[in-house]
Design an enzyme around this catalytic site. Structure first.
Site, PDB file in Angstrom:
ATOM      1  N   ARG A  38      60.742  43.254  40.688  1.00 39.66           N
ATOM      2  CA  ARG A  38      60.494  43.577  39.296  1.00 39.66           C
ATOM      3  C   ARG A  38      61.336  43.260  38.401  1.00 39.66           C
ATOM      4  NH1 ARG A  38      56.318  47.618  38.527  1.00 39.66           N
ATOM      5  NH2 ARG A  38      54.908  47.577  40.228  1.00 39.66           N
ATOM      6  N   ARG A  42      59.545  45.627  32.232  1.00 40.64           N
ATOM      7  CA  ARG A  42      59.881  46.722  30.965  1.00 40.64           C
ATOM      8  C   ARG A  42      61.426  46.906  30.819  1.00 40.64           C
ATOM      9  NH1 ARG A  42      55.768  51.313  32.528  1.00 40.64           N
ATOM     10  NH2 ARG A  42      56.465  50.583  34.448  1.00 40.64           N
ATOM     11  N   ARG A  51      54.824  41.082  25.186  1.00 39.69           N
ATOM     12  CA  ARG A  51      53.867  41.885  25.804  1.00 39.69           C
ATOM     13  C   ARG A  51      53.112  42.630  24.446  1.00 39.69           C
ATOM     14  NH1 ARG A  51      52.513  44.389  30.371  1.00 39.69           N
ATOM     15  NH2 ARG A  51      51.088  45.342  29.140  1.00 39.69           N
ATOM     16  N   ASP A  87      50.336  40.924  39.238  1.00 40.16           N
ATOM     17  CA  ASP A  87      50.263  42.331  39.724  1.00 40.16           C
ATOM     18  C   ASP A  87      49.395  42.157  41.029  1.00 40.16           C
ATOM     19  OD1 ASP A  87      51.044  45.060  39.198  1.00 40.16           O
ATOM     20  OD2 ASP A  87      49.051  45.301  40.124  1.00 40.16           O
ATOM     21  N   TYR A 162      45.017  51.637  46.963  1.00 37.81           N
ATOM     22  CA  TYR A 162      44.576  51.781  45.781  1.00 37.81           C
ATOM     23  C   TYR A 162      42.924  51.767  45.473  1.00 37.81           C
ATOM     24  CZ  TYR A 162      48.936  51.035  43.614  1.00 37.81           C
ATOM     25  OH  TYR A 162      50.327  51.471  43.293  1.00 37.81           O
TER      26      TYR A 162
HETATM   27  C1  LIG Z   1      52.722  48.662  44.015  1.00 43.22           C
HETATM   28  C2  LIG Z   1      52.538  47.568  43.194  1.00 43.22           C
HETATM   29  C3  LIG Z   1      51.900  47.404  42.029  1.00 43.22           C
HETATM   30  N1  LIG Z   1      52.210  46.097  41.604  1.00 43.22           N
HETATM   31  C4  LIG Z   1      53.144  45.257  42.426  1.00 43.22           C
HETATM   32  C5  LIG Z   1      53.508  46.409  43.348  1.00 43.22           C
HETATM   33  C6  LIG Z   1      54.308  46.033  44.554  1.00 43.22           C
HETATM   34  C7  LIG Z   1      55.745  46.206  44.281  1.00 43.22           C
HETATM   35  C8  LIG Z   1      56.141  47.319  44.228  1.00 43.22           C
HETATM   36  O1  LIG Z   1      56.193  48.148  45.358  1.00 43.22           O
HETATM   37  O2  LIG Z   1      56.690  47.943  43.045  1.00 43.22           O
HETATM   38  C9  LIG Z   1      53.732  44.162  42.269  1.00 43.22           C
HETATM   39  C10 LIG Z   1      54.057  43.654  40.982  1.00 43.22           C
HETATM   40  N2  LIG Z   1      53.876  44.011  39.815  1.00 43.22           N
HETATM   41  C11 LIG Z   1      54.609  43.216  38.870  1.00 43.22           C
HETATM   42  C12 LIG Z   1      55.354  42.428  39.467  1.00 43.22           C
HETATM   43  C13 LIG Z   1      55.966  41.106  38.636  1.00 43.22           C
HETATM   44  C14 LIG Z   1      57.174  40.499  39.209  1.00 43.22           C
HETATM   45  C15 LIG Z   1      58.420  41.059  39.219  1.00 43.22           C
HETATM   46  O3  LIG Z   1      58.716  41.764  40.210  1.00 43.22           O
HETATM   47  O4  LIG Z   1      59.236  40.890  38.197  1.00 43.22           O
HETATM   48  C16 LIG Z   1      55.251  42.629  40.613  1.00 43.22           C
HETATM   49  C17 LIG Z   1      55.676  41.919  42.109  1.00 43.22           C
HETATM   50  C18 LIG Z   1      54.322  43.264  37.185  1.00 43.22           C
HETATM   51  C19 LIG Z   1      53.865  44.760  36.732  1.00 43.22           C
HETATM   52  N3  LIG Z   1      53.074  45.545  36.952  1.00 43.22           N
HETATM   53  C20 LIG Z   1      52.855  46.514  36.309  1.00 43.22           C
HETATM   54  C21 LIG Z   1      54.020  46.508  35.471  1.00 43.22           C
HETATM   55  C22 LIG Z   1      54.248  47.383  34.058  1.00 43.22           C
HETATM   56  C23 LIG Z   1      53.190  47.532  33.213  1.00 43.22           C
HETATM   57  C24 LIG Z   1      53.517  47.041  31.917  1.00 43.22           C
HETATM   58  O5  LIG Z   1      54.569  46.331  31.701  1.00 43.22           O
HETATM   59  O6  LIG Z   1      52.825  47.688  30.842  1.00 43.22           O
HETATM   60  C25 LIG Z   1      54.493  45.338  35.700  1.00 43.22           C
HETATM   61  C26 LIG Z   1      55.713  44.613  34.767  1.00 43.22           C
HETATM   62  C27 LIG Z   1      52.020  47.876  36.386  1.00 43.22           C
HETATM   63  C28 LIG Z   1      51.956  48.320  37.871  1.00 43.22           C
HETATM   64  N4  LIG Z   1      51.083  47.744  39.093  1.00 43.22           N
HETATM   65  C29 LIG Z   1      51.269  48.580  39.994  1.00 43.22           C
HETATM   66  C30 LIG Z   1      52.107  49.756  39.564  1.00 43.22           C
HETATM   67  C31 LIG Z   1      52.571  51.081  40.404  1.00 43.22           C
HETATM   68  C32 LIG Z   1      52.557  49.462  38.352  1.00 43.22           C
HETATM   69  C33 LIG Z   1      53.424  50.495  37.325  1.00 43.22           C
HETATM   70  C34 LIG Z   1      52.534  51.157  36.409  1.00 43.22           C
HETATM   71  C35 LIG Z   1      53.662  51.844  35.432  1.00 43.22           C
HETATM   72  O7  LIG Z   1      54.433  52.311  35.557  1.00 43.22           O
HETATM   73  O8  LIG Z   1      53.291  51.526  34.138  1.00 43.22           O
HETATM   74  C36 LIG Z   1      50.799  48.294  41.248  1.00 43.22           C
END
Ligand SMILES: Cc1c2[nH]c(c1CCC(=O)O)Cc1[nH]c(c(CCC(=O)O)c1C)Cc1[nH]c(c(CCC(=O)O)c1C)Cc1[nH]c(c(C)c1CCC(=O)O)C2
Length: 355
Positions: A38, A42, A51, A87, A162
């Site tokens: 990540r 954010r 974004r 994602d 999920y």
């Molecule tokens: C479980 C999981 C998800 N997504 C992902 C996982 C596995 C990694 C982990 O264990 O954390 C994988 C993921 N999601 C994202 C990345 C981007 C690449 C990186 O690592 O920089 C990666 C590798 C972008 C994202 N994926 C997400 C965001 C945030 C959304 C936003 O910026 O609006 C990002 C940058 C959304 C997301 N997507 C998911 C979650 C739990 C969330 C967060 C929800 C929140 O708190 O808003 C599912």
């Protein structure tokens, strides 16, 4: 074979010779490579800016935007690898599953999968379904030079969680109900997801990523016997599907102290470790022949620079005897992390481990 591989008899590329890929192959490195799960997202004001007004999943389908967001942390932090901005639910969306990512919540699925009839929602993924991924990776490998790009996918269990729960879950009760109550349907669901995940990783590798990470973020909810019986066959299938490409395969989950050996056995070259198990102990659990990735607690970054350095020292000391170590956090960067603390951490690991 893409340009970052070193086929027999050919000159290795600068990417192939990067510290990150060397550490994954358990070769000596000029400094300990660092990247952060990540790292895009954010914590970066420049991410929030680009974004603005664009829903998460839509942002993943715009190649130029994907490339820009992927590059932001590389420019800022001097990390040793980029991770493709996407994602884990992107391939599910691409095959037509009705889902969205709710800000502050995570992926939410409109029609959860709980019966055999529901399985029909999961059709095969073709490269055409995710042509924007191929395009974005092309843009990125051109821009990144010698810096490796990591591709990724969600592992069958975490995706199933999920899909079955319909959204994020603390206890995974519907998922476990299905796993224990209808083992055949569960096995068929995980096998379908293994096919989709394998196809999605192949698209990324063929487009030019140098390594792949399989995120089984929530699998730490399972006991080892259940993991071995009900999850490992599907994850093994994914690792086998991409084995012939020769790119390092990283396997990561949270709270997986009791599963580390099995997660290595599933077919990974590198096992990701969260902050709960010191890396020397993790190495004993994983056994020889695999590199480790981790494992600073992401919450430590909210402390003083001195405390961050002291905790980082502990990670480096525990990793001292490992054959291959990729420095990372034990889970993703927390959204309100000070990005300067991440930049300082990269610098600290590099100077402490330079030789
Ligand atoms: C479980 C999981 C998800 N997504 C992902 C996982 C596995 C990694 C982990 O264990 O954390 C994988 C993921 N999601 C994202 C990345 C981007 C690449 C990186 O690592 O920089 C990666 C590798 C972008 C994202 N994926 C997400 C965001 C945030 C959304 C936003 O910026 O609006 C990002 C940058 C959304 C997301 N997507 C998911 C979650 C739990 C969330 C967060 C929800 C929140 O708190 O808003 C599912």
């Amino acid at each position: 074979m893409s340009a970052n591989h070193s086929p027999a008899g050919q000159q290795p590329t600068a990417t192939y010779e990067s510290a990150f890929l060397k550490a994954c192959r358990r070769e000596p490195v000029p400094h300990r490579p660092v990247w952060f799960m990540r790292q895009a997202g954010r914590s970066l004001p420049e991410y929030l800016k680009v974004r603005e007004g664009i829903p998460m999943l839509e942002s993943c389908m715009r190649p130029e935007l994907v490339a820009e967001i992927t590059l932001q942390p590389v420019r800022r932090h001097n990390v040793d690898a980029a991770i493709y901005y996407s994602d884990i639910v992107v391939p599910l969306k691409a095959i037509g599953i009705d889902l969205e990512i709710k800000p502050g919540v995570g992926p939410v699925v409109q029609n959860p999968i709980r019966t055999r009839a529901d399985l029909a929602q999961l059709r095969d993924l073709t490269p055409e379904d995710v042509s924007y991924v191929t395009e974005a990776i092309g843009l990125l490998t051109a821009e990144l030079g010698a810096t490796p790009l990591i591709g990724f996918a969600g592992a069958p269990f975490t995706l199933a969680s999920y899909l079955v729960e319909g959204g994020p879950s603390k206890n995974h009760e519907h998922t476990k109900a299905l796993m224990y109550g209808d083992p055949q349907l569960w096995a068929d669901l995980l096998d379908r997801l293994a096919e989709i995940t394998s196809a999605f990783l192949k698209v990324q590798i063929e487009a030019g990523v140098s390594a792949v990470q399989l995120f089984d973020s929530w699998v730490g909810a399972l006991a080892p016997a259940d993991y071995r019986r009900s999850v490992m066959p599907a994850s093994t299938k994914v690792f086998e599907a991409v084995a012939s490409y020769g790119v390092p395969r990283i396997h990561f989950g949270v709270g997986t102290g009791e599963l580390l050996g099995l997660m290595g056995e599933a077919g990974a070259d590198v096992v990701g470790v969260d902050w709960r198990v010191p890396l020397d102990e993790a190495a004993r659990r994983v056994g020889p022949g695999k590199a480790l990735q981790g494992n600073l607690d992401p919450a430590v970054l909210f402390s003083t620079t001195e405390a961050v350095q002291a905790k980082t020292r502990e990670v480096l000391d525990a990793a001292a005897g490992l054959e291959g170590h990729v420095f990372n956090l034990g889970h993703g960067v927390l959204p309100t992390t000070d990005p300067d603390a991440l930049t300082r951490l990269v610098e600290y690991v590099h100077t402490q481990t330079a030789r």
